[in-house]
Design an enzyme around this catalytic site. Structure first.
Site, PDB file in Angstrom:
ATOM      1  N   ASP A 142       3.251   5.482  -6.513  1.00 39.92           N
ATOM      2  CA  ASP A 142       4.243   5.749  -6.220  1.00 39.92           C
ATOM      3  C   ASP A 142       5.901   5.390  -6.228  1.00 39.92           C
ATOM      4  O   ASP A 142       6.405   5.828  -6.420  1.00 39.92           O
ATOM      5  CB  ASP A 142       4.150   4.267  -5.098  1.00 39.92           C
ATOM      6  CG  ASP A 142       3.006   4.476  -4.132  1.00 39.92           C
ATOM      7  OD1 ASP A 142       3.137   5.536  -3.369  1.00 39.92           O
ATOM      8  OD2 ASP A 142       2.768   3.158  -3.696  1.00 39.92           O
ATOM      9  N   HIS A 195       0.986  -1.411   0.624  1.00 38.45           N
ATOM     10  CA  HIS A 195       0.182  -0.068   0.162  1.00 38.45           C
ATOM     11  C   HIS A 195       0.813   0.778   0.078  1.00 38.45           C
ATOM     12  O   HIS A 195       1.878   1.246  -0.918  1.00 38.45           O
ATOM     13  CB  HIS A 195      -1.161  -0.042   1.682  1.00 38.45           C
ATOM     14  CG  HIS A 195      -1.547   1.340   1.552  1.00 38.45           C
ATOM     15  ND1 HIS A 195      -2.566   1.368   0.290  1.00 38.45           N
ATOM     16  CD2 HIS A 195      -3.194   1.221   2.245  1.00 38.45           C
ATOM     17  CE1 HIS A 195      -3.454   2.020   0.457  1.00 38.45           C
ATOM     18  NE2 HIS A 195      -4.416   2.019   2.224  1.00 38.45           N
ATOM     19  N   HIS A 202      -1.838  -2.322  -9.495  1.00 34.49           N
ATOM     20  CA  HIS A 202      -2.362  -1.645  -8.572  1.00 34.49           C
ATOM     21  C   HIS A 202      -3.635  -2.645  -9.323  1.00 34.49           C
ATOM     22  O   HIS A 202      -4.459  -2.859  -9.812  1.00 34.49           O
ATOM     23  CB  HIS A 202      -3.149  -0.390  -9.562  1.00 34.49           C
ATOM     24  CG  HIS A 202      -3.902   0.802  -8.413  1.00 34.49           C
ATOM     25  ND1 HIS A 202      -5.276   0.812  -8.425  1.00 34.49           N
ATOM     26  CD2 HIS A 202      -3.345   1.042  -7.563  1.00 34.49           C
ATOM     27  CE1 HIS A 202      -5.728   1.294  -7.137  1.00 34.49           C
ATOM     28  NE2 HIS A 202      -4.336   2.001  -6.456  1.00 34.49           N
TER      29      HIS A 202
END
Ligand code: CMC
Length: 445
Positions: A370, A272, A313
């Site tokens: 990210d 996460h 994802h």
């Protein structure tokens, strides 16, 4: 075996073993996939659904954030993330998420004034930091200090009261940068600066991170703009693991500071929010473009637990729109700050090569938020172990908006999933004198 016959706006589920049927309504939202309302399934058929990891399950109704994973769209309260990233600011987005629409200038001024005036922490909390080890991960400190707020702010904890919830939300949005920056300053053995009310949200955070009481500190406007953008892009993301955590923890009507602390802990995981830290570690380990092939091969090897961090994802099956925005501004921020980072070239080449590999194409694995954010954070002088902390500051408003939406829902009940039990059938208790090594005590009659 059960069978499902689809009709126009209901489906019939029949349990063939008993012949019993139930009409299950189909619910349609304003956008996105429809859902089966299976709320009466257990009551009427005595059967539960099984969906580990919630791959096919909508856990709630929400009007906050739309993620269209197929087309790479992300909207906060109906507004596309691209427009907000270009034209809005983090605090305006906080208002949008919290109150449901964009503010007028007057309302934004009032909101900004309230947030600016809640940034101080109780002096007792300053002492609290001293109990941590110097080498503690800042996310560990965040979990502890955010949870500890519940022991310091007792005056507005009537969570069924909308005004109390509003005060709590303002407090948490305002105090997060102070809590986060002090976690960093503690690890460095440096003084804890007080917030500055003459600065905006992102500027104040940079001041808290990098100023010294011995000299004046001027915030670099390019750095502050980039910081604000990163907070904005992380502000909410639907029912992800940490948002689901706040709904689950909050459904017990627990103290909101304790529930936010639970979400901070959930965000920390590398699958996460911890991925941004892991991306930089991965890029550093790759070291040079010539090593990229080796890491691409490892990511595809099912015997190797290694995954390309910042890739893939659960919802996006195309590039994460946040990654697109960050990758566009990445070089610009580095140029403006006069920073050269060899990791950017490695990241770009890695993304380019992965785009051509059948493994990643077949599984729809693209860079996520990210992948590039860490490179901007490095350019701003943020140490790697603070990356997930930055994510925490931005995401706090998302958690709180999800929590508040749930608290306003008249049909809200405590979250209590069932399970498919796979343990032993009932055993008879055997006195200890009758138990011998190697025996299955449950099998003894
Ligand atoms: N590298 C290599 N293979 C991958 C990756 C990756 N990063 N991500 C998924 N896969 C493969 C996975 O092995 C599986 O292959 P197969 O079908 O052969 O078994 C397939 O793709 C589907 O993966 P999954 O694990 O079933 O997908 P998921 O939806 O459960 O996991 C994820 C999503 C984000 C946890 C995963 O893609 C991942 O671990 N990515 C790396 C960590 C990361 O970047 N996390 C940040 C997520 S975005 C920020 C946030 O929301 O917090």
């Amino acid at each position: 075996m059960s069978q499902v016959d689809t009709r126009s706006e209901t489906v019939t589920i029949t349990d063939n073993s008993t012949g019993c049927s139930i009409e299950v309504p189909i619910m349609r939202g304003t956008e996105g996939p429809a859902v089966f309302d299976i709320g009466q399934l257990a009551k009427q058929l005595g059967i539960y659904t099984y969906d580990p990891g919630f791959r096919s399950t909508a856990s709630c109704q929400s009007a906050i954030t739309l993620i269209d994973g197929k087309n790479g769209r992300l909207n906060y309260r109906g507004y596309p993330i691209e427009d907000l990233a270009e034209k809005s600011s983090f605090l305006e987005v906080c208002y949008l998420l919290m109150y449901g629409d964009l503010p007028t200038k007057e309302k934004l001024d009032t909101f900004t004034h309230s947030i600016t005036n809640h940034t101080l922490l109780h002096e007792g909390l300053r002492e609290f930091y001293k109990g941590f080890r110097k080498d503690a991960h800042p996310m560990a400190i965040m979990v502890g200090v955010v949870g500890a707020l519940s022991a310091f702010y007792h005056d507005s904890l009537e969570i069924s009261n909308a005004r109390d919830r509003e005060i709590t939300m303002h407090r948490l949005i305002a105090k997060m940068p102070t809590i986060a920056a002090w976690a960093y300053r503690f690890s460095k053995g440096e003084p804890f600066p007080y917030p500055r009310n003459d600065l905006n949200y992102a500027e104040n955070f940079l001041h808290l991170m990098f100023s010294y009481p011995t000299e004046s500190y001027t915030v670099n406007p390019v750095a502050a703009k980039a910081m604000d953008l990163l907070f904005l892009l992380h502000a909410d993301h639907g029912q992800n693991a940490s948002a689901s955590t706040i709904r689950l923890a909050g459904s017990s009507q627990a103290n909101p500071y304790a529930t936010v602390s639970a979400s901070v802990g959930t965000l920390w995981g590398p699958a996460h929010g911890g991925a941004n830290e892991a991306v930089i570690e991965m890029l550093e380990a790759i070291g040079e473009p010539k090593n990229i092939d080796e890491y691409l091969a490892r990511a595809q090897d099912k015997k190797d637990p290694f995954r390309l961090m910042g890739f893939g994802h659960r919802v996006y099956k195309t590039q994460d729109p946040r990654a697109t925005i960050i990758s566009k501004v990445c070089q610009e921020v580095l140029d403006n700050l006069n920073v050269e980072d060899p990791l950017l070239a490695i990241a770009e080449e890695l993304a380019e090569r992965a785009r051509k590999e059948a493994y990643f194409i077949k599984r729809n694995l693209y860079p996520n938020v990210d992948f590039y954010s860490g490179i901007i954070l490095r350019a701003l002088g943020i140490p790697t172990n603070m990356f997930t902390v930055i994510f925490t500051i931005g995401r706090t408003i998302g958690w709180l908006s999800q929590w508040s939406e749930m608290m306003e829902d008249q049909g809200m009940r405590i979250s209590r999933p069932r399970q498919l039990y796979t343990g032993r059938k009932q055993c008879h208790y055997i006195p200890i004198e009758e138990r011998h090594e190697g025996e299955d005590f449950c099998a003894i009659k």
